[in-house]
Design a protein around this motif. Structure first.
Motif, PDB file in Angstrom:
ATOM      1  N   SER A  99       6.016 -11.762  11.346  1.00 27.02           N
ATOM      2  CA  SER A  99       4.206 -11.656  12.078  1.00 27.02           C
ATOM      3  C   SER A  99       3.861 -10.019  11.816  1.00 27.02           C
ATOM      4  O   SER A  99       2.149  -9.862  10.886  1.00 27.02           O
ATOM      5  CB  SER A  99       4.342 -11.460  13.747  1.00 27.02           C
ATOM      6  N   ARG A 100       4.157  -9.284  12.139  1.00 24.27           N
ATOM      7  CA  ARG A 100       3.823  -7.878  11.248  1.00 24.27           C
ATOM      8  C   ARG A 100       3.818  -7.649   9.803  1.00 24.27           C
ATOM      9  O   ARG A 100       2.552  -7.353   9.983  1.00 24.27           O
ATOM     10  CB  ARG A 100       4.480  -6.183  11.653  1.00 24.27           C
ATOM     11  N   VAL A 101       4.289  -8.313   8.939  1.00 27.32           N
ATOM     12  CA  VAL A 101       4.372  -8.129   7.257  1.00 27.32           C
ATOM     13  C   VAL A 101       2.935  -9.097   7.750  1.00 27.32           C
ATOM     14  O   VAL A 101       1.950  -8.685   6.628  1.00 27.32           O
ATOM     15  CB  VAL A 101       5.379  -9.148   7.335  1.00 27.32           C
ATOM     16  N   LEU A 102       2.774  -9.981   7.621  1.00 27.22           N
ATOM     17  CA  LEU A 102       1.344 -10.884   7.303  1.00 27.22           C
ATOM     18  C   LEU A 102       0.421 -10.096   7.639  1.00 27.22           C
ATOM     19  O   LEU A 102      -0.601 -10.543   7.055  1.00 27.22           O
ATOM     20  CB  LEU A 102       1.240 -12.926   7.857  1.00 27.22           C
ATOM     21  N   GLU A 103       0.266  -9.505   8.888  1.00 27.07           N
ATOM     22  CA  GLU A 103      -0.583  -9.348   8.997  1.00 27.07           C
ATOM     23  C   GLU A 103      -0.736  -7.752   8.139  1.00 27.07           C
ATOM     24  O   GLU A 103      -2.294  -7.311   7.937  1.00 27.07           O
ATOM     25  CB  GLU A 103      -0.913  -8.278  10.602  1.00 27.07           C
ATOM     26  N   HIS A 104      -0.231  -6.826   8.213  1.00 27.61           N
ATOM     27  CA  HIS A 104      -0.043  -6.301   6.905  1.00 27.61           C
ATOM     28  C   HIS A 104      -0.541  -5.998   5.154  1.00 27.61           C
ATOM     29  O   HIS A 104      -1.596  -5.694   4.686  1.00 27.61           O
ATOM     30  CB  HIS A 104       1.075  -5.030   7.200  1.00 27.61           C
ATOM     31  N   LEU A 105      -0.235  -7.407   5.199  1.00 30.56           N
ATOM     32  CA  LEU A 105      -0.446  -7.378   3.630  1.00 30.56           C
ATOM     33  C   LEU A 105      -1.677  -8.007   3.640  1.00 30.56           C
ATOM     34  O   LEU A 105      -2.430  -8.844   2.783  1.00 30.56           O
ATOM     35  CB  LEU A 105       0.327  -8.948   3.380  1.00 30.56           C
ATOM     36  N   ILE A 106      -2.151  -9.659   4.565  1.00 34.30           N
ATOM     37  CA  ILE A 106      -3.063 -10.475   4.893  1.00 34.30           C
ATOM     38  C   ILE A 106      -4.669  -9.587   5.162  1.00 34.30           C
ATOM     39  O   ILE A 106      -5.961  -9.491   4.437  1.00 34.30           O
ATOM     40  CB  ILE A 106      -3.478 -11.741   4.817  1.00 34.30           C
ATOM     41  N   LEU A 107      -4.448  -8.799   6.449  1.00 35.43           N
ATOM     42  CA  LEU A 107      -5.723  -8.806   7.857  1.00 35.43           C
ATOM     43  C   LEU A 107      -5.727  -7.361   7.232  1.00 35.43           C
ATOM     44  O   LEU A 107      -6.628  -6.668   8.195  1.00 35.43           O
ATOM     45  CB  LEU A 107      -4.963  -9.115   8.748  1.00 35.43           C
ATOM     46  N   ALA A 108      -4.882  -6.071   6.902  1.00 35.94           N
ATOM     47  CA  ALA A 108      -5.043  -5.059   7.409  1.00 35.94           C
ATOM     48  C   ALA A 108      -5.367  -4.113   6.656  1.00 35.94           C
ATOM     49  O   ALA A 108      -6.246  -3.896   5.676  1.00 35.94           O
ATOM     50  CB  ALA A 108      -3.823  -4.441   7.398  1.00 35.94           C
ATOM     51  N   LYS A 109      -6.915  -3.434   7.907  1.00 37.13           N
ATOM     52  CA  LYS A 109      -7.697  -2.381   6.770  1.00 37.13           C
ATOM     53  C   LYS A 109      -7.487  -0.915   6.748  1.00 37.13           C
ATOM     54  O   LYS A 109      -7.939  -1.373   5.618  1.00 37.13           O
ATOM     55  CB  LYS A 109      -8.886  -2.062   8.078  1.00 37.13           C
ATOM     56  N   ASN A 110      -6.413  -0.714   7.075  1.00 35.85           N
ATOM     57  CA  ASN A 110      -5.296   0.481   6.488  1.00 35.85           C
ATOM     58  C   ASN A 110      -4.257   0.321   5.193  1.00 35.85           C
ATOM     59  O   ASN A 110      -4.215   1.443   5.382  1.00 35.85           O
ATOM     60  CB  ASN A 110      -4.303   0.704   7.930  1.00 35.85           C
ATOM     61  N   ASN A 111      -4.761  -0.667   5.447  1.00 40.64           N
ATOM     62  CA  ASN A 111      -3.948  -0.860   3.818  1.00 40.64           C
ATOM     63  C   ASN A 111      -4.536  -1.370   2.797  1.00 40.64           C
ATOM     64  O   ASN A 111      -5.422  -2.529   2.687  1.00 40.64           O
ATOM     65  CB  ASN A 111      -2.969  -2.367   4.072  1.00 40.64           C
ATOM     66  N   SER A 112      -4.710  -0.779   1.601  1.00 43.20           N
ATOM     67  CA  SER A 112      -5.999  -0.411   0.570  1.00 43.20           C
ATOM     68  C   SER A 112      -5.398  -1.705  -0.446  1.00 43.20           C
ATOM     69  O   SER A 112      -6.200  -2.285  -1.026  1.00 43.20           O
ATOM     70  CB  SER A 112      -5.477   1.203  -0.082  1.00 43.20           C
ATOM     71  N   ALA A 113      -4.263  -1.912   0.151  1.00 39.69           N
ATOM     72  CA  ALA A 113      -3.440  -3.078  -1.164  1.00 39.69           C
ATOM     73  C   ALA A 113      -3.849  -4.889  -0.261  1.00 39.69           C
ATOM     74  O   ALA A 113      -3.194  -5.911  -0.997  1.00 39.69           O
ATOM     75  CB  ALA A 113      -2.352  -3.005  -1.866  1.00 39.69           C
TER      76      ALA A 113
ATOM     77  N   GLY B 108       1.029  -1.101  -0.062  1.00 46.38           N
ATOM     78  CA  GLY B 108      -0.263  -0.200  -0.258  1.00 46.38           C
ATOM     79  C   GLY B 108       1.025   1.226   0.290  1.00 46.38           C
ATOM     80  O   GLY B 108       1.228   1.164  -0.974  1.00 46.38           O
ATOM     81  N   SER B 109       0.560   2.055   0.880  1.00 46.17           N
ATOM     82  CA  SER B 109       1.422   3.484   0.819  1.00 46.17           C
ATOM     83  C   SER B 109       2.552   3.110   1.527  1.00 46.17           C
ATOM     84  O   SER B 109       2.962   4.493   2.459  1.00 46.17           O
ATOM     85  CB  SER B 109       0.074   4.687   1.528  1.00 46.17           C
ATOM     86  N   LEU B 110       3.299   2.201   2.456  1.00 44.98           N
ATOM     87  CA  LEU B 110       4.133   2.209   2.859  1.00 44.98           C
ATOM     88  C   LEU B 110       5.542   2.907   2.411  1.00 44.98           C
ATOM     89  O   LEU B 110       5.496   3.109   0.742  1.00 44.98           O
ATOM     90  CB  LEU B 110       4.612   0.764   3.001  1.00 44.98           C
ATOM     91  N   ASN B 111       6.119   3.670   2.488  1.00 44.14           N
ATOM     92  CA  ASN B 111       7.493   4.024   2.502  1.00 44.14           C
ATOM     93  C   ASN B 111       8.438   4.018   2.208  1.00 44.14           C
ATOM     94  O   ASN B 111       8.813   2.864   3.599  1.00 44.14           O
ATOM     95  CB  ASN B 111       7.563   5.750   3.198  1.00 44.14           C
ATOM     96  N   PRO B 112       9.966   3.851   1.332  1.00 43.43           N
ATOM     97  CA  PRO B 112      10.586   3.274   1.996  1.00 43.43           C
ATOM     98  C   PRO B 112      11.406   2.611   3.549  1.00 43.43           C
ATOM     99  O   PRO B 112      11.798   1.972   3.452  1.00 43.43           O
ATOM    100  CB  PRO B 112      12.193   2.957   1.578  1.00 43.43           C
ATOM    101  N   GLU B 113      11.742   4.146   4.137  1.00 44.42           N
ATOM    102  CA  GLU B 113      11.895   3.814   5.798  1.00 44.42           C
ATOM    103  C   GLU B 113      10.776   2.488   6.800  1.00 44.42           C
ATOM    104  O   GLU B 113      11.690   2.052   7.246  1.00 44.42           O
ATOM    105  CB  GLU B 113      11.933   5.255   6.303  1.00 44.42           C
ATOM    106  N   GLU B 114       9.253   3.006   5.936  1.00 44.54           N
ATOM    107  CA  GLU B 114       8.438   2.359   6.607  1.00 44.54           C
ATOM    108  C   GLU B 114       8.932   0.347   7.119  1.00 44.54           C
ATOM    109  O   GLU B 114       8.504  -0.347   7.237  1.00 44.54           O
ATOM    110  CB  GLU B 114       6.863   1.830   6.890  1.00 44.54           C
ATOM    111  N   ILE B 115       9.609   0.445   5.030  1.00 48.11           N
ATOM    112  CA  ILE B 115       9.443  -1.122   4.957  1.00 48.11           C
ATOM    113  C   ILE B 115      11.125  -1.117   5.188  1.00 48.11           C
ATOM    114  O   ILE B 115      11.021  -2.460   5.785  1.00 48.11           O
ATOM    115  CB  ILE B 115       9.749  -0.548   3.430  1.00 48.11           C
ATOM    116  N   THR B 116      12.110  -0.487   5.594  1.00 52.00           N
ATOM    117  CA  THR B 116      13.152  -1.228   6.047  1.00 52.00           C
ATOM    118  C   THR B 116      12.629  -1.275   7.568  1.00 52.00           C
ATOM    119  O   THR B 116      13.266  -2.733   7.811  1.00 52.00           O
ATOM    120  CB  THR B 116      14.038   0.201   6.236  1.00 52.00           C
TER     121      THR B 116
END
Length: 312
Positions: free
Chosen positions: A66-80, A51-59
Motif C-alpha cells: 500500500s505504501r509503495v503504491l502510494e509513493h510510486l504513483i501518487l506521492a507529491k514528495n517523490n519527484s519520480a 526518487g530520493s529514497l535511500n537504501p534504508e528507506e527502501i528496505t
C-alpha cells in the motif's frame, strides 16, 4: 521553432512516455505480488522510481504494498512519481498550447485532474489497485491517440516523437535490467520461468511474442525479442530506428553541422544494438551491455539538450 518550444515539446513527450512505462510495470509487479506474497519485494521498482529514497528507506518500505503504491504513483514528495510526471507534462503542455492541438491540452488536463482525485488514494492503496491503474493507463493511451490523430506532421510532431522514442528506449533498457536478475536466478531450469511473462507484460509485448515464437518462453528468444525485433514497438531496435527516422525529418529546420553530429550518435547507437549479441546464460554480459546502452542514450539526451535546445 524556438529552442525552448522544441525543448518543452520534447520533455512533454518524455514525461508522458515515462508515466505510461512506470504505470504498466507497477501494474504487472502488483499482479506478480499476488502470486507469491510472502517472498515478494518492491525493491527493484523503488530503486527505479523511488526518487530520493535511500537504501534504508527502501528496505523498510519494500514489502508494504500500500505504501509503495502510494509513493510510486501518487506521492507529491517523490519527484519520480506518476503524479509528478503528469503534472510536469501538463505544465509543459500549457506552455506550448499554440504548438499542439486543443485536444492534446484537454486530454492532459483530464489526466492531471484524474490522478489527483482524493478517492484515488483509497482505491489504489486499500481497495482496487488494478482498476485504478488501468484507468490511469487509459488516460495515457488517450494522449497517444490524440497526438496521432489531431497533430499536424510538422516540427512539433517531430520533437514529440524524439522525446517519446528516446524515453521509451531508456525505459526498455531499465525494465530489462531491473527484471532480468530474477530470471537469471532460476537458470538453468527445464520449467517455464514466470518472470519472463512478467517482463513481456511489463513491456506490453506478450501477445506479439506468443505469435512470433508460438508460446516458447525461451530466455534467449525473449532477449532477442526485446532487443532486436523490428516489429515490436518497445524493442530497442525499433525505438532507435524510428528515432533516427524522425530526427532525419528535422534536418531541413536544423543547423547542418549540429544535425550531422547528433545523427552520427543515433546511428552509432542503433548499430550497437543491431549487432549486439547476448545470451541468457551470461547475465553479467547482458547487464554490461544494458549499462553501456543506457549511458549512450543518456549521452544522446545530453547532446540534444545542448545542441538543439541550448541547455548548458
Amino acid at each position: 521553432m524556438l529552442s525552448r518550444v522544441a525543448d518543452t515539446l520534447y520533455w512533454l513527450a518524455r514525461y508522458m512516455e515515462r508515466t505510461h512505462a512506470m504505470l504498466q510495470v507497477i501494474r504487472i509487479h502488483y499482479q506478480a505480488s499476488q502470486d507469491n506474497p510472502h517472498d515478494f519485494s518492491w525493491r527493484p521498482l523503488l530503486y527505479c522510481f523511488g526518487g530520493s529514497l535511500n537504501p534504508e528507506e527502501i528496505t523498510g518500505l519494500e514489502r508494504d504494498t500500500s505504501r509503495v503504491l502510494e509513493h510510486l504513483i501518487l506521492a507529491k514528495n517523490n519527484s519520480a512519481s506518476a503524479y509528478n510526471n503528469v503534472y510536469q507534462a501538463r505544465e509543459n503542455a500549457r506552455a506550448v498550447q499554440n504548438h499542439t492541438s486543443p485536444e492534446v491540452w484537454q486530454c492532459l488536463n483530464s489526466f492531471y485532474h484524474a490522478i489527483r482525485e482524493p478517492e484515488l488514494v483509497q482505491q489504489i492503496c486499500y481497495s482496487d489497485p488494478l482498476s485504478s491503474i488501468d484507468g490511469l493507463l487509459r488516460h495515457g493511451l488517450v494522449f497517444v491517440g490524440t497526438v496521432q490523430t489531431t497533430m499536424p506532421r510538422d516540427e512539433s510532431y517531430g520533437y514529440l516523437n524524439l522525446g517519446r522514442l528516446l524515453e521509451r528506449a531508456l525505459q526498455t533498457t531499465d525494465i530489462v535490467r531491473t527484471q532480468w536478475p530474477s530470471v537469471a536466478a532460476q537458470l538453468p531450469t527445464p520449467d517455464e520461468i514466470p518472470q519472463l511473462r512478467y517482463l513481456l507484460h511489463s513491456l506490453s509485448g506478450q501477445e506479439l511474442y506468443l505469435k512470433t515464437y508460438r508460446g516458447d518462453f525461451n530466455p534467449d528468444n525473449v532477449l532477442h525479442f526485446v532487443l532486436h525485433n523490428p516489429h515490436f514497438a518497445n524493442s530497442l531496435d525499433s525505438c532507435l530506428n524510428r528515432l533516427s527516422w524522425y530526427f532525419e525529418r528535422l534536418k531541413a529546420d536544423s543547423l547542418l553541422e549540429r544535425h550531422e553530429q547528433l545523427g552520427v550518435m543515433i546511428g552509432r547507437l542503433a548499430s550497437h544494438v543491431k549487432y549486439s549479441s547476448v545470451s541468457a546464460s551470461k547475465p553479467d554480459n547482458l547487464d554490461g551491455l544494458l549499462l553501456h546502452l543506457r549511458k549512450e542514450l543518456t549521452d544522446l539526451a545530453v547532446a540534444l539538450s545542448k545542441t538543439y535546445f541550448g541547455r548548458s
